[in-house]
Scaffold this active site. Structure first.
Site, PDB file in Angstrom:
ATOM      1  N   HIS A 175     107.265  34.802  -7.363  1.00 16.60           N
ATOM      2  CA  HIS A 175     107.007  36.229  -7.895  1.00 16.60           C
ATOM      3  C   HIS A 175     106.262  36.331  -9.379  1.00 16.60           C
ATOM      4  CE1 HIS A 175     111.030  36.937 -10.344  1.00 16.60           C
ATOM      5  NE2 HIS A 175     110.084  36.120 -10.781  1.00 16.60           N
ATOM      6  N   ASP A 176     105.981  35.289  -9.925  1.00 14.95           N
ATOM      7  CA  ASP A 176     105.451  35.422 -11.181  1.00 14.95           C
ATOM      8  C   ASP A 176     103.675  35.509 -11.038  1.00 14.95           C
ATOM      9  OD1 ASP A 176     107.709  35.622 -12.859  1.00 14.95           O
ATOM     10  OD2 ASP A 176     107.679  33.328 -12.833  1.00 14.95           O
TER      11      ASP A 176
END
Length: 345
Positions: A255-256
């Protein structure tokens, strides 16, 4: 269909606009040590609490009453006046000494995340994180900005550890991982998830793969030397090789990053993964129509102001895994903060 007169818009707007105020009350009570002081169970007056914590009586009384309204404190009216005590929720989650304490992640949100969120409108306009405006550091390397000092890095790692004290076991028990005995936790940070893993699967060994400075702090602050089931590997998994293993855990990693970086990393993981092995993604999953959950939608906004990534649906993660070569993809929603996706080689 209801008319607009039937919709209680003012109440909704007030509730949402008060969200900032509510969180700041909780963060401030944590920061000042209110819940730690009342942990013993002995009720205290606002005067006594203010004196112990070096605060004004007037300000402390208002803070305590707001915490009562939020059900973080309880109050008893006596002949001597109001006496305050912790509720069960605050004892479990807001005192520093509790095994399930969320104090450190609260402080990270209060002192770091909130500063980035002041520039949310800029992030939406520009489509990039806001470290440069918030802290005067380059936004090109999100983790270089996030780990801009040892103090900030320790705050982040401690906060992440507190999250796994709540839901680490849920994501690790979502699938039976006992067949995997050699596990790499990519970006494993302070090691709380690795510790949960070896506790749940005592025949496993977990190697935390993270940046050298993260590994140094993890060894100094979080992982006891006699923890023989946990090892470390120093490196940058985007730029350095990934050793072979049976299972790779990527918890709150994808998700980064944008889709291309995710595909790049997963391709490296697939190449290193032993036949029959797999990868476990631990992420907060959006509904397929992206209508919720609202917590995940807000996390995705946070990815906008702090990283290069976003939250995704199960189908989107499945497509990323398939593009890397993984198959037999399973998805398990835990009902908690984070969910699990397992792909097999």
């Amino acid at each position: 269909m209801s008319s607009t007169e039937d919709l209680d818009y003012p109440q909704i707007i007030v509730q949402y606009s008060n969200g900032f105020l509510i969180s700041k009350v909780m963060f401030t009570a944590c920061e000042l040590g209110v819940f730690d002081l009342l942990e013993s169970g002995k009720p205290l007056s606002s005067d006594a609490i203010a004196a112990h914590l070096g605060a004004s009586t007037m300000g402390m009384e208002r803070l305590l009453d707001a915490c009562v309204g939020l059900k973080l404190l309880a109050v008893e009216m006596t002949q001597e006046g109001a006496l305050y005590r912790n509720t069960e929720i605050s004892n479990i989650y807001l005192t520093k000494s509790s095994p399930k304490s969320q104090y450190h992640i609260m402080m990270y949100y209060s002192n770091t995340v909130y500063l980035c969120w002041q520039y949310l409108a800029d992030a939406v306009r520009e489509g990039r994180n806001q470290y440069e405006r918030a802290f005067g550091v380059s936004s090109k390397d999100p983790f270089g900005a996030m780990y801009r000092s040892d103090e900030e890095m320790l705050k982040f790692m401690t906060g992440q550890n507190s999250v796994w004290s709540l839901c680490g076991r849920d994501v690790l028990a979502a699938f039976d991982l006992s067949p995997f005995t050699q596990i790499y936790d990519l970006g494993g940070g302070g090691g709380a998830l690795a510790q949960e893993c070896v506790s749940l699967y005592p025949n496993s060994t977990v190697t935390i793969y993270d940046l050298p400075k993260v590994v140094r702090v993890a060894k100094e602050q979080f992982i006891f030397p006699d923890e023989h089931q946990i090892a470390f590997h120093e490196g940058d998994f985007f730029n350095d090789s990934i050793p072979g293993a049976e299972l790779y855990i990527l918890s709150k990693i994808l998700h980064d990053w944008d889709d291309e970086k995710c595909k790049e990393l997963l391709a490296k993981v697939y190449k290193a993964c032993r036949p029959g092995g797999g990868v476990l993604l631990v992420e907060s999953l959006l509904n397929e129509d992206k209508s919720g959950p609202v917590e995940t939608q807000l996390y995705s906004m946070n990815m906008l102001v702090q990283t290069e990534g976003k939250e995704r649906t199960a189908a989107e993660y499945s497509r990323l895994l398939e593009a890397a070569g993984f198959g037999v993809i399973q998805v398990k929603r835990t009902g908690k903060l984070y969910d699990a996706v397992l792909g097999r080689k």
